[in-house]
Scaffold this motif. Structure first.
Motif, PDB file in Angstrom:
ATOM      1  N   LYS A 101       0.801  -1.222   0.000  1.00 50.15           N
ATOM      2  CA  LYS A 101       0.000   0.000   0.000  1.00 50.15           C
ATOM      3  C   LYS A 101       0.836   1.275   0.000  1.00 50.15           C
ATOM      4  CE  LYS A 101      -3.663   0.613   2.410  1.00 50.15           C
ATOM      5  NZ  LYS A 101      -4.625   0.711   3.539  1.00 50.15           N
ATOM      6  N   PHE A 102       2.073   1.200   0.528  1.00 53.58           N
ATOM      7  CA  PHE A 102       2.879   2.417   0.710  1.00 53.58           C
ATOM      8  C   PHE A 102       4.294   2.191   0.191  1.00 53.58           C
ATOM      9  CE2 PHE A 102      -0.266   2.198   4.154  1.00 53.58           C
ATOM     10  CZ  PHE A 102      -0.980   3.379   3.909  1.00 53.58           C
ATOM     11  N   PRO A 103       4.961   3.253  -0.218  1.00 51.81           N
ATOM     12  CA  PRO A 103       6.327   3.112  -0.737  1.00 51.81           C
ATOM     13  C   PRO A 103       7.328   2.759   0.359  1.00 51.81           C
ATOM     14  CG  PRO A 103       5.711   5.424  -0.642  1.00 51.81           C
ATOM     15  CD  PRO A 103       4.477   4.644  -0.310  1.00 51.81           C
ATOM     16  N   SER A 104       8.478   2.285  -0.066  1.00 53.96           N
ATOM     17  CA  SER A 104       9.479   1.763   0.871  1.00 53.96           C
ATOM     18  C   SER A 104       9.992   2.822   1.830  1.00 53.96           C
ATOM     19  CB  SER A 104      10.645   1.143   0.098  1.00 53.96           C
ATOM     20  OG  SER A 104      11.234   2.096  -0.778  1.00 53.96           O
ATOM     21  N   ASP A 105      10.168   4.079   1.362  1.00 51.66           N
ATOM     22  CA  ASP A 105      10.716   5.089   2.264  1.00 51.66           C
ATOM     23  C   ASP A 105       9.774   5.376   3.427  1.00 51.66           C
ATOM     24  OD1 ASP A 105       8.806   6.321   0.673  1.00 51.66           O
ATOM     25  OD2 ASP A 105       9.951   8.168   0.409  1.00 51.66           O
ATOM     26  N   GLN A 106       8.460   5.264   3.182  1.00 48.75           N
ATOM     27  CA  GLN A 106       7.513   5.457   4.279  1.00 48.75           C
ATOM     28  C   GLN A 106       7.594   4.304   5.272  1.00 48.75           C
ATOM     29  OE1 GLN A 106       3.489   6.633   3.400  1.00 48.75           O
ATOM     30  NE2 GLN A 106       4.112   7.781   1.562  1.00 48.75           N
ATOM     31  N   TRP A 107       7.792   3.102   4.760  1.00 48.62           N
ATOM     32  CA  TRP A 107       7.880   1.957   5.671  1.00 48.62           C
ATOM     33  C   TRP A 107       9.165   2.011   6.507  1.00 48.62           C
ATOM     34  CZ3 TRP A 107       4.042  -0.515   7.387  1.00 48.62           C
ATOM     35  CH2 TRP A 107       2.925  -0.771   6.606  1.00 48.62           C
ATOM     36  N   VAL A 108      10.259   2.453   5.910  1.00 48.02           N
ATOM     37  CA  VAL A 108      11.500   2.595   6.670  1.00 48.02           C
ATOM     38  C   VAL A 108      11.326   3.648   7.759  1.00 48.02           C
ATOM     39  CG1 VAL A 108      13.924   3.278   6.547  1.00 48.02           C
ATOM     40  CG2 VAL A 108      12.968   1.763   4.803  1.00 48.02           C
ATOM     41  N   ALA A 109      10.690   4.768   7.419  1.00 48.77           N
ATOM     42  CA  ALA A 109      10.433   5.813   8.420  1.00 48.77           C
ATOM     43  C   ALA A 109       9.503   5.302   9.505  1.00 48.77           C
ATOM     44  CB  ALA A 109       9.825   7.042   7.742  1.00 48.77           C
ATOM     45  N   PHE A 110       8.520   4.499   9.127  1.00 43.58           N
ATOM     46  CA  PHE A 110       7.605   3.899  10.103  1.00 43.58           C
ATOM     47  C   PHE A 110       8.374   2.999  11.069  1.00 43.58           C
ATOM     48  CE2 PHE A 110       5.180   0.038  11.178  1.00 43.58           C
ATOM     49  CZ  PHE A 110       4.131   0.585  11.903  1.00 43.58           C
ATOM     50  N   GLY A 111       9.283   2.171  10.551  1.00 38.54           N
ATOM     51  CA  GLY A 111      10.076   1.295  11.407  1.00 38.54           C
ATOM     52  C   GLY A 111      10.903   2.084  12.403  1.00 38.54           C
ATOM     53  N   ALA A 112      11.505   3.197  11.926  1.00 38.44           N
ATOM     54  CA  ALA A 112      12.309   4.022  12.826  1.00 38.44           C
ATOM     55  C   ALA A 112      11.446   4.655  13.904  1.00 38.44           C
ATOM     56  CB  ALA A 112      13.035   5.096  12.021  1.00 38.44           C
ATOM     57  N   ALA A 113      10.241   5.107  13.534  1.00 35.88           N
ATOM     58  CA  ALA A 113       9.356   5.763  14.496  1.00 35.88           C
ATOM     59  C   ALA A 113       8.813   4.786  15.526  1.00 35.88           C
ATOM     60  CB  ALA A 113       8.202   6.445  13.760  1.00 35.88           C
ATOM     61  N   ARG A 114       8.597   3.550  15.121  1.00 37.29           N
ATOM     62  CA  ARG A 114       7.980   2.557  16.014  1.00 37.29           C
ATOM     63  C   ARG A 114       8.983   1.567  16.595  1.00 37.29           C
ATOM     64  NH1 ARG A 114       2.523   1.469  15.601  1.00 37.29           N
ATOM     65  NH2 ARG A 114       1.326   3.218  14.777  1.00 37.29           N
ATOM     66  N   ALA A 115      10.282   1.801  16.393  1.00 39.12           N
ATOM     67  CA  ALA A 115      11.340   0.917  16.915  1.00 39.12           C
ATOM     68  C   ALA A 115      11.195  -0.511  16.397  1.00 39.12           C
ATOM     69  CB  ALA A 115      11.341   0.930  18.441  1.00 39.12           C
ATOM     70  N   LEU A 116      10.811  -0.630  15.119  1.00 35.87           N
ATOM     71  CA  LEU A 116      10.679  -1.934  14.474  1.00 35.87           C
ATOM     72  C   LEU A 116      11.844  -2.146  13.514  1.00 35.87           C
ATOM     73  CD1 LEU A 116       6.876  -1.886  13.615  1.00 35.87           C
ATOM     74  CD2 LEU A 116       7.988  -3.512  15.145  1.00 35.87           C
ATOM     75  N   GLY A 117      12.221  -3.396  13.323  1.00 35.60           N
ATOM     76  CA  GLY A 117      13.281  -3.722  12.384  1.00 35.60           C
ATOM     77  C   GLY A 117      12.753  -3.758  10.966  1.00 35.60           C
ATOM     78  N   ILE A 118      12.668  -2.603  10.312  1.00 31.56           N
ATOM     79  CA  ILE A 118      12.236  -2.507   8.916  1.00 31.56           C
ATOM     80  C   ILE A 118      13.318  -1.746   8.159  1.00 31.56           C
ATOM     81  CG2 ILE A 118      10.523  -1.603   7.299  1.00 31.56           C
ATOM     82  CD1 ILE A 118       8.413  -1.874   9.445  1.00 31.56           C
TER      83      ILE A 118
END
Length: 816
Positions: free
Chosen positions: A326-343
């Motif tokens: 649903k979303f581009p990779s840069d948004q998912w990487v930023a999401f991982g950083a914001a939520r402390a997830l390994g993305i």
């Protein structure tokens, strides 16, 4: 270019190696301060990779020397007289013919550390098989293991039934579940494993030499390197179905956590926390704010590692695939950083070499090469607070220092061995290590130190009982003693302090700040124990990713390993190899850094902080690449979309009996013999394939011509034709791992450790990945379970049984 004096400053190294493992070994020695002279043959290197060699030979000198010519051999021997280390990778017997074998050179220089890296060991039935990385990967079955086995290699070895055998597997393009045959990956796991084992062995031998004055013969092989790469997965268990032992992570059916995003880029999501992602992706805008990953708080769903959890994983897998699209990779990487997830983004090696954070850390370096200008490649991978390592310059031109090296030198006086020199029981005898490592990346280095003869005390948490009973937990903890402490309890903290006071090394891989909060940060301990070697390793660099969960999977994604191995440039999905050196590479590197620091301490009495990271290990995995300083790539060997090889003459072919052969016909002179072996004289007359250059130009066409020719032969017929002509090839074995544990030659060498483990019964695993001729370690003891040696260790501190019972009752310790 970075510079540092390095813990090995002042040492002289003669590099007579070729291929991959030897040049990487000596590159790391040069980075740590040693003066490395590369002795090159006038006949050339059959597998010389100009791109990789520009990285692996940085900081060295190069001389072209004909060791068969008496004058030049004498000049070489004068260098032997003043050398500290020699690294060679000749076929067994060649050094004796040349008069440069270990006994001959040690007679000239008794303090010499002589390191041999062979294909399969110095003797035995396979000693003279060709020692090319791809061929060793074929013969040892890595080409099958690296994409995973249904039921895992563990069950293949044990001959046990496949857990959850009837489960319906979802479409898994990233793991190539449906692809037939073995896979030829760009990563050279056997050679990388051998290089890391050689580095540990050389550093250990140097430390031992400071203790007893004796030189050493260090021996390893690409076969042992393959064992190193497959380390956590090659084991034979009497009861692989013991509760909690079997894990699905390396099963071929397991989703790897690789997902394609809306922009066509891939990310690696590990560990998989499905609900946090699914909830955030419910609307048309990705929700950056919200609950963070917190394992102890139990946020979201955390999928376990047991067989039944595959069902849970399969339920979430298609939902996650849809969410990530649903979303581009840069948004998912930023999401991982914001939520402390390994993305993390799956990147090409060139993208990794353009990463500002890695450049700032120094694990990527930019320097000016005299031939190609400003370039970037893997940088300083071992970190030392007091003796910083550094890149000492670009790679030399072939033979650039020949005249200088061949010039006559006076023979220096060699310090004699100490009068009462006694070999050690392992080169690290007398060293005590406190291993506070977590997962695989932390404890693996402690296991390596134990193999070298150190006393390693594993400090477990009270809740580590589950992990130490898993196959991976056991793989990391051979040869150690375990004490289980609740470090939030003041009594346990006081016990840890007493252990630290007696230790030579303390190692951990906690997130930044955690050790300081426990009162065991470097600055605090260094003030009290200035001789302590303090090792802290990380997932990533000290920078924007430092607080994110660092894993083997995400580091390999960031460094470019998964991109290269998946042929992503051609549209293939990335692949996380089930046989790789990420977590374990971090362990090898931190063990090497610790031992080099111990060598330095033997000379100066000074302790220091050392470190590395999983990302450093993965940058070593892709160190065959350099890029221009502007990020643009250079032409280099890469695999094809089907993962069949690096070229038509260096890759895999299916045979008439549905077996697969791997060939490495890399010498121009072998082309006529190949045509004859395939009974295809017309190939020799085809103008497209008349020369090495034209064959490279028409490589795709050549493969299409060769495939039906190979398919006419059964395995036995083809091997007979190739072996008769000395053409390098091997069958790609599907059974090597299962046969390893009953191989009499492997047993003779003592390369398998065995133990009895509660619940699992008999357990065996490859152990002796590097051998010593003088300071020979004893047998490796079995893996420790959490708290197994608490009473024994506390007794050594003078704590009596009654006091132990009170500590257990107070929740300060666990004693099993």
């Amino acid at each position: 270019m970075t510079e540092g004096n390095g813990p090995l400053a002042g040492l002289r190294v003669l590099d007579l190696s070729w291929g991959i493992a030897g040049p990487i070994t000596t590159m790391l020695l040069a980075d740590s301060g040693a003066d490395v002279i590369r002795i090159e043959s006038p006949h050339g290197d059959p597998v010389r990779d100009e791109v990789a060699y520009r990285v692996w030979n940085r900081g060295k000198k190069s001389a072209v020397v004909d060791l068969a010519a008496p004058e030049q051999r004498q000049a070489f021997l004068r260098h032997v007289a003043e050398a500290d280390i020699l690294v060679e990778s000749f076929e067994p017997g060649v050094t004796t013919k040349l008069g440069i074998d270990e006994p001959t050179l040690r007679a000239i220089n008794p303090r010499l550390i002589y390191c041999s890296i062979t294909g399969y060991g110095p003797d035995g039935p396979d000693a003279h098989r060709p020692a090319y990385d791809a061929l060793v990967a074929a013969r040892t079955g890595l080409q099958w293991d690296q994409r995973g086995r249904v039921g895992t290699t563990l069950n293949l070895i044990a001959g046990a039934p496949t857990p959850m055998e009837g489960i319906e597997v979802p479409g898994l393009p990233a793991s190539r579940f449906g692809q037939d045959g073995p896979v030829f990956l760009r990563s050279t796991w056997a050679s990388l494993g051998a290089a890391l084992a050689a580095g540990v062995g050389i550093a250990s031998a140097l430390r031992a030499r400071e203790v007893n004055g004796l030189g050493e013969h260090v021996d390893t092989s690409l076969l042992q390197g393959a064992m190193a790469a497959a380390g956590p997965t090659w084991m034979r268990a009497e009861h692989p179905d013991a509760p909690g032992f079997w894990m699905w992570v390396t099963d071929r059916r397991a989703p790897e956590g690789l997902f394609e995003c809306a922009d066509g880029r891939w990310i690696h999501f590990w560990t998989i926390r499905p609900t946090l992602v699914l909830e955030a992706a419910e609307s048309d805008v990705l929700q950056m704010e919200g609950e963070k990953d917190n394992m102890r708080a139990g946020t979201g769903v955390r999928i376990g590692m047991e067989a039944e959890d595959l069902v849970v994983l399969y339920y979430y897998y298609p939902l996650l695939a849809e969410a990530f699209r649903k979303f581009p990779s840069d948004q998912w990487v930023a999401f991982g950083a914001a939520r402390a997830l390994g993305i993390t983004l799956v990147r090409s090696p060139e993208e990794a070499l353009s990463d500002r954070a890695l450049l700032d850390q120094g694990c990527v370096v930019e320097l000016t090469d005299p031939e190609v200008g400003a370039i970037r490649h893997a940088g300083v991978l071992l970190e030392f607070s007091e003796t910083p390592a550094g890149i000492r310059g670009p790679a030399p031109r072939r033979g650039e220092q020949t005249e200088e090296i061949l010039r006559a030198l006076p023979k220096p006086a060699i310090p004699p061995a100490r009068p009462a020199a006694t070999p050690l029981r392992g080169p690290l005898e007398g060293i005590t290590v406190l291993d506070l490592g977590l997962g695989v990346a932390g404890p693996w280095g402690g296991r390596i130190l134990a193999d070298m003869g150190a006393t390693v005390i594993k400090v477990h948490a009270l809740h580590d009982g589950y992990w130490t009973r898993t196959s991976m937990g056991m793989a990391t903890n051979w040869g150690k003693q375990s004490i289980a402490l609740n470090l939030k309890n003041p009594q346990a903290r006081e016990l840890l302090e007493r252990l630290i006071a007696q230790a030579d090394v303390l190692a951990h891989n906690m997130r930044p700040g955690a050790a300081e909060r426990l009162g065991i940060g470097y600055e605090e301990l260094h003030a009290r124990y200035p001789g302590l070697i303090y090792c802290h390793t990380r997932g990533f660099e000290d920078g924007p990713r430092s607080l994110l969960p660092g894993t083997d999977q995400t580091a390999n994604a960031l460094a470019g390993t998964e991109y290269e191995d998946g042929a992503c440039r051609l549209g293939g999905p990335p692949i996380w190899s089930r046989v790789n050196i990420g977590d374990t590479g971090n362990g090898f590197l931190w063990a090497t850094a610790v031992i080099q620091a111990l060598y330095h301490r033997e000379r100066t009495s000074l302790g220091q902080r050392v470190g590395t990271a999983i990302i450093n290990a993965c940058l070593l995995n892709t160190s065959f690449v350099y890029a221009h300083a502007d990020g643009s790539p250079v032409a280099r060997p890469q695999i094809d979309l089907q993962q069949r090889g690096l070229s038509a003459l260096h890759g895999l072919y299916r045979l008439a009996d549905d077996r697969w052969v791997c060939v490495a016909v890399l010498d121009e002179r072998d082309w006529p013999d190949l045509c004859a072996a395939l009974e295809a004289p017309e190939l020799g007359d085809d103008p497209r394939f008349a020369s090495a250059g034209s064959r490279r130009e028409h490589d795709g066409e050549l493969r299409r011509v060769l495939e039906p020719l190979f398919a006419r032969f059964a395995a036995d017929e083809l091997l007979a034709q190739f072996d008769k002509r000395g053409l390098p090839c091997e069958l790609s074995s599907q059974t090597f791992a299962a046969e390893l544990f009953d191989d009499p030659d492997i047993a003779r060498r003592g390369w398998i450790a065995s133990a009895q483990v509660p619940g699992v019964g008999g357990l065996e695993q490859p152990a002796r990945l590097v051998e010593f001729g003088t300071n020979v370690p004893g047998e490796v003891s079995g893996p420790c379970l959490a708290g197994q040696h608490t009473r024994q260790i506390l007794a050594g501190l003078g704590v009596d049984e009654a006091a132990v019972a009170r500590l257990v009752e107070d929740g300060a310790v666990l004693a099993t």
